[in-house]
Design a protein around this motif. Structure first.
Motif, PDB file in Angstrom:
ATOM      1  N   ASN B 224      47.093  92.637  27.838  1.00  9.26           N
ATOM      2  CA  ASN B 224      46.343  92.561  26.582  1.00  9.26           C
ATOM      3  C   ASN B 224      45.621  91.222  26.412  1.00  9.26           C
ATOM      4  N   HIS B 225      46.183  90.176  27.013  1.00 10.06           N
ATOM      5  CA  HIS B 225      45.537  88.870  26.938  1.00 10.06           C
ATOM      6  C   HIS B 225      44.262  88.809  27.771  1.00 10.06           C
ATOM      7  N   LEU B 226      44.097  89.758  28.637  1.00 12.98           N
ATOM      8  CA  LEU B 226      42.977  89.708  29.589  1.00 12.98           C
ATOM      9  C   LEU B 226      41.867  90.685  29.236  1.00 12.98           C
ATOM     10  N   LEU B 227      42.130  91.514  28.233  1.00 18.34           N
ATOM     11  CA  LEU B 227      41.207  92.619  27.989  1.00 18.34           C
ATOM     12  C   LEU B 227      39.864  92.191  27.409  1.00 18.34           C
ATOM     13  N   HIS B 232      41.389  97.285  31.462  1.00 17.14           N
ATOM     14  CA  HIS B 232      42.847  97.378  31.529  1.00 17.14           C
ATOM     15  C   HIS B 232      43.308  97.711  32.950  1.00 17.14           C
ATOM     16  N   GLU B 233      42.563  98.584  33.559  1.00 16.53           N
ATOM     17  CA  GLU B 233      42.926  99.003  34.917  1.00 16.53           C
ATOM     18  C   GLU B 233      42.888  97.817  35.880  1.00 16.53           C
ATOM     19  N   ALA B 235      43.022  94.605  35.018  1.00 17.91           N
ATOM     20  CA  ALA B 235      44.040  93.637  34.630  1.00 17.91           C
ATOM     21  C   ALA B 235      45.384  94.024  35.225  1.00 17.91           C
ATOM     22  N   GLU B 236      45.688  95.279  35.151  1.00 19.53           N
ATOM     23  CA  GLU B 236      46.937  95.770  35.723  1.00 19.53           C
ATOM     24  C   GLU B 236      46.937  95.576  37.242  1.00 19.53           C
ATOM     25  N   GLY B 237      45.787  95.878  37.848  1.00 19.83           N
ATOM     26  CA  GLY B 237      45.692  95.741  39.297  1.00 19.83           C
ATOM     27  C   GLY B 237      45.866  94.307  39.753  1.00 19.83           C
ATOM     28  N   LEU B 238      45.367  93.370  38.959  1.00 22.22           N
ATOM     29  CA  LEU B 238      45.425  91.965  39.367  1.00 22.22           C
ATOM     30  C   LEU B 238      46.785  91.320  39.068  1.00 22.22           C
ATOM     31  N   TRP B 239      47.510  91.886  38.089  1.00 27.00           N
ATOM     32  CA  TRP B 239      48.716  91.200  37.644  1.00 27.00           C
ATOM     33  C   TRP B 239      50.022  91.979  37.784  1.00 27.00           C
ATOM     34  N   SER B 240      49.931  93.238  37.913  1.00 31.38           N
ATOM     35  CA  SER B 240      51.150  94.041  37.917  1.00 31.38           C
ATOM     36  C   SER B 240      52.137  93.576  38.986  1.00 31.38           C
ATOM     37  N   ILE B 305      34.673  93.000  33.366  1.00 27.68           N
ATOM     38  CA  ILE B 305      34.861  93.002  34.819  1.00 27.68           C
ATOM     39  C   ILE B 305      35.728  94.202  35.169  1.00 27.68           C
ATOM     40  N   SER B 306      35.153  95.122  35.859  1.00 27.95           N
ATOM     41  CA  SER B 306      35.888  96.371  36.157  1.00 27.95           C
ATOM     42  C   SER B 306      36.487  96.379  37.554  1.00 27.95           C
ATOM     43  N   ASN B 307      36.039  95.458  38.365  1.00 28.28           N
ATOM     44  CA  ASN B 307      36.635  95.432  39.718  1.00 28.28           C
ATOM     45  C   ASN B 307      36.491  94.030  40.292  1.00 28.28           C
TER      46      ASN B 307
END
Lengths: 184, 310
Positions: B224-227, B232-233, B235-240, B305-307
């Motif tokens: 949520n801090h990155l949105l 979201h996708e 952000a999840e990909g970069l941090w999960s 940024i989507s990718n």
């Protein structure tokens, strides 16, 4: 005895074929003749045998020698010949030209004719037998094979070969006697 | 072996030995047939292989020849590191690759005449260490354009060029917002520091190998801090994979940060469509690379940024 090792090279297959023809063609042709009773047909059979052998030389396993292998192919080709019925088989053909004496024997024409007729009767009598007897008798009487050798060549159990030989010989004897040919 | 056997053997052998012979003629026939059949076999084999090869080639070539209009080879960027498809590059207006204005004087000179503009475009291609500018910067002065229009009325060729440039610029002005992209890139470059500020650097989770977050307990809270600049996708990909949710709290695993996109280094902009642009930059060989690319997508009137790939 031909050694397969020296012919393992692909380029030497023709040479090997030539050697095999020199060594075994005559015998194979005669076996085929006794089997099919047709001179032209036995020529074709021998030709097919060697062509087939040539194509399968690379697959030849040294489980048996070339002679056994070629005889087996010949007998199979002869069986195929029987299966392939054709109109030429019902046309009358003399087995052999009785007046041709290629060896120049000094026997009289009458004696020659009589001998030839007896042999033709034998061949005809053998050909009248069932296939299973015919193979055993040809290899025994013409090739001088023992029953064990026949068993090895035909891949038939020894006891079966023995049974077929005894039964086939009895049938042949009966047939020849019916034709007036006796052996003391 | 009895008399019967001996008699049969003798008469049979004599008969066939006298009458059945294998002639040289037959030998020749066999040899000839064998060789012929072998040649025939080889020829058939060769034909089969050839036919198969042709069939495979034809099948592969059908899509190429079936619709030649789709097979136009678009002009591809001279930059060797770009992995973008040629199609999207072909749509990129030439004006996107114009150099960053060095100073206002030089820029005004460029606007003075069409011929001078073209000369400068060549110069830009030859100077790689210049930032690629967005089209809006070339339309800063409408007055200059009006002047140019007046001058080019007597020159039909120049006039046509102006019309095309004008159309391109108008379209790009609507779709591209360099300031926004740059702002997003800056935020992306600051992402690791942003997250680090949320982490308690004195509270190390030895069993996992990372630091606990001060307040956050769920991965979703980090996303949520990155949105504001990432989808979201993404952000999840970069941090999960860098986060671990444990009973004692959320842990950021200790590992290398994300590579930065340097706006002061050469890069290329690919327009994929009106709502999607891509920034591509070559990276120094090392942990990442050889390129980093950021894809910007307009979602609900907001560029994100989507990718990110590197």
């Amino acid at each position: 005895m031909i050694n397969i090792g020296q012919f393992s090279d692909e380029n030497s297959r023709e040479q090997l074929l030539n050697e095999l023809i020199s060594e075994y063609a005559m015998d194979l042709k005669r076996i085929a003749y006794i089997y099919v009773k047709d001179k032209a047909q036995c020529e074709d059979i021998v030709q097919e045998v060697f062509i087939s052998a040539y194509k399968n030389l690379v697959n030849f396993r040294e489980d048996s020698n070339y002679k056994t292998w070629l005889i087996r192919i010949t007998l199979n080709k002869c069986k195929d010949y029987h299966r392939k019925w054709s109109i030429r088989n019902i046309a009358y053909k003399p087995l052999l030209d009785p007046f041709v004496n290629k060896k120049g024997n000094v026997k009289s024409a009458e004696e020659e004719l009589e001998t030839s007729e007896r042999a033709e009767h034998i061949i005809q009598a053998i050909s009248c037998l069932g296939l299973k007897y015919k193979v055993v008798l040809i290899l025994y009487y013409y090739q001088d094979m023992t029953l064990q050798e026949i068993s090895d060549t035909t891949n038939i159990k020894f006891n079966t070969v023995k049974t077929r030989f005894v039964r086939g010989k009895s049938l042949l004897k009966t047939e020849l006697e019916r034709r007036g040919i006796y052996y003391g | 072996m009895d008399n019967f056997d001996n008699g049969i053997k003798r008469e049979l052998k004599n008969h066939v030995h006298q009458n059945i012979h294998f002639t040289e003629n037959e030998r020749e026939k066999i040899l000839e047939s064998a060789v012929k059949k072998q040649q025939k076999y080889v020829a058939i084999k060769l034909l089969t292989v050839t036919a198969f090869t042709l069939a495979v080639f034809t099948l592969l070539a059908i899509p190429f020849f079936a619709n030649p209009e789709d097979n136009i080879i678009h002009k591809i960027s001279s930059l060797p590191f770009s992995d973008k498809e040629p199609d999207s590059k072909g749509e990129l207006p030439d004006s996107l690759f114009e150099r960053k204005k060095k100073d206002n004087n030089q820029h005004s000179e460029n606007d003075n005449s069409e011929s001078e503009k073209n000369e400068n475009a060549v110069t830009q291609d030859e100077e790689p260490n210049k930032e690629i500018d967005m089209p809006e910067n070339h339309n800063n002065s409408e007055k200059d354009q009006e002047k140019n229009q007046d001058e080019s009325e007597n020159n039909p060729i120049t006039n046509e060029t102006n019309v095309e440039d004008s159309a391109n610029n108008e379209a790009n002005q609507e779709n591209v917002n360099k300031e926004i992209f740059h702002e997003l890139i800056k935020k992306f470059n600051n992402m690791d520091a942003q997250i680090s500020n949320l982490v308690d650097s004195t509270n190390y989770a030895h069993n996992v190998g990372g630091y606990y977050f001060k307040e956050l307990t769920k991965k979703e809270e980090v996303y949520n801090h990155l949105l504001s600049y990432l989808t979201h996708e993404e952000a999840e990909g970069l941090w999960s994979y860098r986060l671990v949710e444990s009973e004692n709290g959320l842990i950021e695993l200790s590992m290398d940060g994300h590579p930065d996109f340097y706006l002061d280094q050469p890069y290329i902009i690919n327009k994929i469509n009106d709502t999607k642009f891509e920034y591509v930059q070559e990276m120094e060989p090392g942990l990442f690379g050889p390129i980093i690319s950021l894809t910007f997508t307009k979602i609900d009137d907001q560029w994100l940024i989507s990718n990110v790939s590197y």
